[in-house]
Write a protein that holds these residues in place. Structure first.
Motif, mmCIF file in Angstrom:
data_model
loop_
_atom_site.group_PDB
_atom_site.id
_atom_site.type_symbol
_atom_site.label_atom_id
_atom_site.label_comp_id
_atom_site.label_asym_id
_atom_site.label_seq_id
_atom_site.Cartn_x
_atom_site.Cartn_y
_atom_site.Cartn_z
ATOM 1 N N VAL A 1 37.005 147.090 36.183
ATOM 2 C CA VAL A 1 37.820 146.737 35.021
ATOM 3 C C VAL A 1 39.108 146.051 35.458
ATOM 4 N N GLY A 2 39.265 144.801 35.055
ATOM 5 C CA GLY A 2 40.526 144.098 35.212
ATOM 6 C C GLY A 2 41.307 144.173 33.910
ATOM 7 N N ALA A 3 42.511 143.615 33.900
ATOM 8 C CA ALA A 3 43.373 143.746 32.723
ATOM 9 C C ALA A 3 43.493 142.451 31.931
ATOM 10 N N GLY A 4 42.540 141.532 32.114
ATOM 11 C CA GLY A 4 42.565 140.285 31.362
ATOM 12 C C GLY A 4 42.198 140.493 29.900
ATOM 13 N N ALA B 1 42.157 144.545 41.326
ATOM 14 C CA ALA B 1 40.779 144.378 40.847
ATOM 15 C C ALA B 1 39.870 143.891 41.971
ATOM 16 N N ASN B 2 40.394 143.050 42.893
ATOM 17 C CA ASN B 2 39.625 142.678 44.081
ATOM 18 C C ASN B 2 39.266 143.916 44.892
ATOM 19 N N ALA B 3 40.247 144.808 45.059
ATOM 20 C CA ALA B 3 40.007 146.048 45.804
ATOM 21 C C ALA B 3 38.998 146.932 45.077
ATOM 22 N N ALA B 4 39.057 146.938 43.731
ATOM 23 C CA ALA B 4 38.108 147.732 42.942
ATOM 24 C C ALA B 4 36.675 147.245 43.160
ATOM 25 N N LEU B 5 36.487 145.931 43.198
ATOM 26 C CA LEU B 5 35.152 145.386 43.454
ATOM 27 C C LEU B 5 34.685 145.754 44.861
#
Length: 661
Positions: free
Chosen positions: A236-239, A348-352
């Motif tokens: 989940v990103g915040a876009g 979000a890169n780290a989350a992926l």
């Protein structure tokens, strides 16, 4: 950069296609099979293309081919010119041929076996614009046993197009190559952006010292690696498109259907909607108001996963935390090993990267738009930690391809994140990991390797209930006491070696400063002697003798520098601390040094530049060696809180104080 029209000066009427030769083709396939069996499969059944070429060409307009990228591959004519040029050195040559048919046709006409095995040559074949950037990034950041890191040559690559492929008379129009040229330039810039400057990296050391207790007390993330095989994850990103996730999550109770890994910026909005992600990631070192209003009681059962340079205040906020490391110096010198999560530039890169590391089979991206949607950067109820309009004022907003729209507007930081997502997908596929990945951002930017998928299709992957919390709880482990003890021993050893380096560096710099003064006097004396030449013959004779004399003087200084580098650059401690901390400046210096032969024709001038560049970088190393000694010795070994450390340091003299400036 030299275009194909500027590159060659020859008679185009002599361009003729070479005949296909089955023996040459079989020999090439035999050599290629050793290195890329999959490429042979891709070449199968490709149509034959006759490419008119000229065997004798002359190259014009190339200044510094230390790293050369050739787009298009008609044969060896152009490539060999760069590899065999005795005046201009090419240490790394990259061939990009997007068309399998063109490459296959060249294989039928020219023997390439020695190019396949040449340590100076890399080939990227069949990669379109959607995947060429991550592949090129991998090539530029690779290391070779003989030539070292490719980053030391790729800062300003010469980009040339093969005119027999890309030109008005070639197989393809030159306009088709322009996008690849831009991709090469963008990728080179991204390599150096990813290095990070020394000032920012040193800040990470300070934050890591502040997080000493959190490193000991947080759970190690490595025990969750591969524990979610066969299970889906939602990143989940915040876009703005996160709004669709909120709606679907509330309607279909996705919290029990998938592992939800959310970036830090999305947390406040998710909690407001009574959506509780399993893990929240952060990689930014700054203290901000991103969690403003969130209380500890709101976070029970939500795991915070962050790097050791993230503010300790956030580790204190969350009841349960995972410690993430990257494979860099700031993490290695601690002596701990909680698990490497080499994510990108954003949370979000780290989350992926976590989703990949956990072994998730189906990964759904949401809220990762990487562009403006309806004039909005983020979904309502979230906070932006940077000013996107700053880049607009600088004219750096640009249009890129969208998932469903022809063009969308992005900014530099988002475009860099986009490339990080693409590189992560490419990296994990190259590891042979099986996964499906989907992007649900209808109006977002297209991410190479991540197909757009409507939520209705993505929901079909989330049919079974999963007890993600139980899986996590079963694999919670903190560092052992042995790690704690070994960490202090490592740091004591590091401090000792840094003090030795600092002492040797002071001696070297004093020697260089004295030698440079003496050499300058000698140059002045030589100039006066030449002016007094009695004849033209005497003048030129004196000039040649003077050049040799000056070279001899500077050799002694260069030898001292090389001995100093040989002693420390091969030391793992040194590379994990000072070289890693100053990697951007180090690679920039090495690019200049590797280019000296091409851009500075006179030998003693090259030596002077060599000495000057090393004097600057060793001054920088000395400055940070002093600072690291202080924080390691007092903040890590003696465990004094960072706020109590007096950063006035007797090791720092005026030479090192000015080094960073």
């Amino acid at each position: 950069m030299a275009t194909s029209e500027e590159l060659l000066k020859n008679d185009k009427s002599k361009w003729v296609p070479l005949p296909a030769d089955e023996n040459i083709y079989r020999a090439n396939l035999a050599m290629l099979s050793r290195f890329s069996p999959s490429l042979i499969v891709d070449l199968k059944d490709q149509p034959d293309i006759e490419i008119p070429v000229e065997q004798s060409i002359s190259i014009k307009g190339v200044k510094n081919p230390i790293c050369t990228v050739v787009i298009g591959f008609s044969g060896r004519t152009l490539v060999d010119k760069f590899l065999n040029d005795t005046k201009k050195e090419c240490k790394h040559l990259v061939i990009i041929e997007p068309d399998y048919a063109v490459f296959n046709s060249t294989m039928k006409r020219v023997y390439l076996g020695d190019l396949f095995t040449n340590p100076r040559v890399d080939m990227i074949v069949g990669a379109g614009l959607d995947v060429v950037r991550p592949q090129l990034f991998g090539v530029f950041t690779s290391a070779h046993p003989k030539y070292g890191s490719r980053v030391s040559t790729c800062q300003t690559p010469e980009v040339v197009t093969d005119p027999f492929v890309y030109s008005k008379e070639g197989v393809k129009d030159f306009d088709e190559a322009e996008a690849f040229i831009n991709a090469v330039i963008d990728t080179s810039k991204q390599v150096f952006l990813s290095c990070g400057c020394s000032a920012d990296t040193y800040n990470r050391y300070e934050q890591t010292v502040r997080n000493l207790q959190n490193i000991k007390n947080s759970y190690e993330i490595k025990h969750l690696f591969d524990k979610f095989k066969g299970k889906p994850a939602i990143v989940v990103g915040a876009g703005p498109s996160m709004e669709s996730f909120v709606n679907n999550c509330k309607e279909y109770n996705l919290q029990v259907k998938a592992l939800i890994i959310a970036c830090d910026a999305s947390l406040k909005r998710l909690l407001k909607e009574n959506i509780r992600p399993h893990i929240v990631t952060r990689c930014e070192r700054k203290l901000s108001t991103i969690f403003e209003g969130v209380e500890e009681y709101d976070l029970k059962g939500i795991y915070y996963a962050a790097y050791p340079w993230c503010p300790p205040e956030y580790f204190d906020l969350f009841p349960d935390c995972f410690m993430l490391f990257r494979d860099n110096g700031v993490c290695k010198w601690t002596g701990y090993d909680p698990g490497s999560v080499n994510g990108g530039v954003s949370s979000a890169n780290a989350a992926l990267e976590l989703a990949f590391s956990f072994g998730c089979s189906d990964i759904i991206l949401t809220g990762i738009d990487l562009c403006m949607i309806g004039g909005q950067t983020h979904v309502g109820g979230t906070e932006v930690e940077f000013d996107p309009n700053k880049s607009k004022k600088e004219g750096k907003w640009s249009e890129i391809k969208g998932n469903t729209l022809e063009k969308v507007t992005t900014i530099p930081v988002w475009f860099r994140c986009l490339q990080e997502y693409a590189q992560a997908v490419s990296k994990w596929k190259a590891k042979g990991v099986n996964f499906n990945i989907y992007n649900t951002s209808t109006e977002g930017a297209e991410i190479p390797g991540v197909p757009y998928t409507e939520w209705s299709t993505a929901l079909a992957k989330l049919e079974q209930d999963i007890d993600c919390t139980n899986i996590i709880d079963l694999h919670l482990k903190r560092p052992t006491r042995e790690y704690v003890n070994q960490s202090r021993l490592n740091c004591r050893d590091t401090v000792s070696k840094l003090k030795s380096f600092l002492n040797d560096t002071k001696k070297l710099l004093l020697f260089l400063e004295d030698a440079v003064i003496n050499c300058a006097r000698e140059e002045e004396k030589v100039m006066l002697q030449i002016k007094g030449s009695a004849s033209v013959k005497d003048f030129f004779s004196q000039s040649e003798m003077s050049k040799k004399s000056l070279v001899g003087m500077y050799k002694a200084q260069c030898s001292q520098i090389d001995s100093h580098k040989e002693k420390y650059f091969s030391d793992r401690m040194f590379t994990d601390t000072l070289i890693d901390l100053c990697q951007l400046e180090t690679f920039q210096m090495e690019n200049k040094i590797n280019s000296l032969k091409n851009v500075v024709p006179i030998e003693y001038d090259r030596m002077k530049a060599y000495i000057t560049l090393h004097h600057q970088i060793f001054g920088l190393y000395g400055f940070y060696a002093s600072k690291l000694i202080k924080i390691m010795q007092e903040g890590w070994i003696d465990e004094k809180p960072l706020e109590q450390i007096d950063f006035h340091n007797d090791f720092i003299d005026e030479r090192y104080k000015g080094a960073r400036a």
